[in-house]
Motif scaffolding. Structure first.
Motif, PDB file in Angstrom:
ATOM      1  N   THR A 106     -87.530 -45.846   5.739  1.00 34.59           N
ATOM      2  CA  THR A 106     -88.425 -44.284   6.930  1.00 34.59           C
ATOM      3  C   THR A 106     -87.982 -43.837   6.281  1.00 34.59           C
ATOM      4  N   LEU A 107     -87.185 -43.188   5.858  1.00 29.26           N
ATOM      5  CA  LEU A 107     -86.470 -41.526   5.522  1.00 29.26           C
ATOM      6  C   LEU A 107     -88.007 -41.287   4.696  1.00 29.26           C
ATOM      7  N   CYS A 108     -88.030 -42.026   4.136  1.00 30.55           N
ATOM      8  CA  CYS A 108     -88.892 -41.702   3.049  1.00 30.55           C
ATOM      9  C   CYS A 108     -90.294 -41.115   3.427  1.00 30.55           C
ATOM     10  N   ASN A 109     -90.410 -42.179   4.528  1.00 28.56           N
ATOM     11  CA  ASN A 109     -91.912 -41.627   4.673  1.00 28.56           C
ATOM     12  C   ASN A 109     -91.368 -40.637   5.770  1.00 28.56           C
ATOM     13  N   VAL A 110     -90.686 -40.448   6.622  1.00 31.96           N
ATOM     14  CA  VAL A 110     -90.781 -39.956   7.118  1.00 31.96           C
ATOM     15  C   VAL A 110     -91.033 -37.615   6.529  1.00 31.96           C
ATOM     16  N   ILE A 111     -92.336 -36.959   7.014  1.00 32.35           N
ATOM     17  CA  ILE A 111     -92.693 -35.554   6.486  1.00 32.35           C
ATOM     18  C   ILE A 111     -91.793 -35.097   7.705  1.00 32.35           C
ATOM     19  N   GLY A 112     -90.347 -34.585   7.740  1.00 37.02           N
ATOM     20  CA  GLY A 112     -90.587 -33.361   8.693  1.00 37.02           C
ATOM     21  C   GLY A 112     -89.097 -32.709   8.762  1.00 37.02           C
ATOM     22  N   GLU A 116     -85.451 -32.750  11.721  1.00 35.61           N
ATOM     23  CA  GLU A 116     -85.220 -34.318  12.237  1.00 35.61           C
ATOM     24  C   GLU A 116     -85.129 -35.974  11.705  1.00 35.61           C
ATOM     25  N   ARG A 117     -84.865 -36.302   9.616  1.00 32.27           N
ATOM     26  CA  ARG A 117     -84.911 -36.546   9.410  1.00 32.27           C
ATOM     27  C   ARG A 117     -83.525 -36.963  10.202  1.00 32.27           C
ATOM     28  N   LEU A 118     -82.075 -35.860  10.729  1.00 37.50           N
ATOM     29  CA  LEU A 118     -80.629 -36.062  10.926  1.00 37.50           C
ATOM     30  C   LEU A 118     -80.540 -36.513  12.528  1.00 37.50           C
ATOM     31  N   SER A 119     -81.281 -36.020  13.021  1.00 37.10           N
ATOM     32  CA  SER A 119     -81.663 -36.598  14.536  1.00 37.10           C
ATOM     33  C   SER A 119     -82.467 -38.401  13.903  1.00 37.10           C
ATOM     34  N   LEU A 120     -82.696 -38.900  13.203  1.00 38.13           N
ATOM     35  CA  LEU A 120     -82.677 -39.900  13.057  1.00 38.13           C
ATOM     36  C   LEU A 120     -82.299 -41.408  12.469  1.00 38.13           C
TER      37      LEU A 120
END
Ligand SMILES: [Fe+2]
Ligand SMILES: [Fe+2]
Length: 340
Positions: A106-112, A116-120
């Protein structure tokens, strides 16, 4: 009057936290508790949920609802506006575990942004921790490990995540948020004192599970809004040993993780529990976890007192708890807070 329901293997029961029951409403589904392996109905559909009734059942870890009634539960929650934040309790336990296992992808697909990554990572981890409260001491070890790996990747990208973390951590105090916070602080501290990657991962894992023994302690004691009396405090003090047992029962054999959990309430001056160990006899993981545990407890708002700011918490620790915690760890935390 409670009646025992014959075990019916065709029925599947879903655990819910007690807070799904809303005071002064009429329940639209039957609620069960688990007793000696059987499901016992405690509140029938159509019952008025009074304050007295809620107090009577407050001591149970969870209430269970037959799976075929889950639509009724959802409708009840919507009708009474207890709709959770997206990604929180609305996910089933299976979905939460899957989200954790898929976190890397999921993180690989998230561009943020990094935040935002830390929050996820934070949300996925705390959701996963929340499921453990309700499952019978069976730990989703692979999913927990997947979360810790992503947490360690975050700290590799941004050594000091503390200021960002303070914007992400919810105000509400629950064991699953607290355990997540301790794991995050412990990984940051372990990284800052230059432990090896393997040790940082272990410490993050032990941080998540440091209070797991509390699932064996009555919620009436854990959630008591006032100070605990002597007997209650005595029962709380069993949780590190319970945690050690639960971890072993789940097949964890890493002694450093086991002892980190078992001794996280030991203090350098010997004033801690369960053994009253002193100084370097307290294993390193336990000393790191103990420090992060105390830091989170001081900075979190509790019903019986206001929280300290992060800097105030460290001053309290430095001035009043200097004989209990490693000075180096406290100073490292102070440095991390000063950088921002
Ligand atoms: Fe603890
Ligand atoms: Fe704790």
């Amino acid at each position: 009057m409670a009646r025992i329901v014959q075990r019916d293997i065709t029925n599947k029961y879903i655990p819910y936290k007690l807070d799904i029951l809303v005071k002064e409403t009429i329940l639209s589904f039957d609620c069960y508790i688990k007793r000696h392996g059987d499901y016992v109905i405690i509140i029938e559909a159509g019952t008025y949920i009074s304050k007295a009734l809620l107090e009577k059942i407050d001591g149970n870890k969870a209430v269970y609802v037959v799976k075929t009634d889950s639509e009724k539960v959802n409708k009840y929650r919507i009708d009474h506006e207890i709709i959770d934040l997206p990604g929180e309790k609305t996910l089933s336990e299976k979905e939460v575990v899957k989200a954790a296992l898929d976190l890397s992808e999921t993180l690989c697909n998230v561009i943020g942004t990094f935040k935002e990554r830390l929050s996820l990572v934070y949300t996925t981890t705390s959701n996963l921790m929340q499921t453990i409260d309700n499952v019978d001491e069976k730990l989703p070890l692979d999913a927990l490990h997947a979360c810790v790996i992503q947490l360690v990747k975050c700290v590799n990208l941004e050594m000091n995540m503390i200021p960002m973390l303070f914007n992400i951590i919810p105000d509400e105090y629950t064991t699953h948020y607290h355990s997540t916070n301790v794991a995050f602080f412990a990984v940051i501290l372990a990284n800052s004192i230059h432990l090896s990657e393997e040790e940082i991962i272990d410490i993050g894992f032990a941080g998540l599970l440091h209070d797991i023994g509390k699932i064996r302690i009555a919620p009436t004691i854990l959630l008591k809004p006032t100070r605990l009396d002597e007997e209650e405090y005595k029962s709380i003090k069993y949780h590190p040993e319970f945690g050690y047992e639960i971890l072993k029962d789940n097949g964890i054999t890493n002694q450093r993780i086991l002892n980190g959990v078992r001794f996280h309430h030991e203090r350098l001056d010997g004033s801690g529990y369960p053994k009253g160990l002193r100084g370097k006899l307290i294993p390193k993981y336990a000393r790191v976890l103990g420090m992060c545990d105390a830091f989170d407890a001081l900075t979190t708002k509790r019903t019986f007192r206001n929280n300290y700011s992060s800097y105030e918490a460290l001053l309290v620790m430095k001035q009043e708890m200097v004989f209990q915690f490693d000075k180096d760890y406290i100073n490292t935390f102070i440095q991390l807070l000063r950088q921002h």
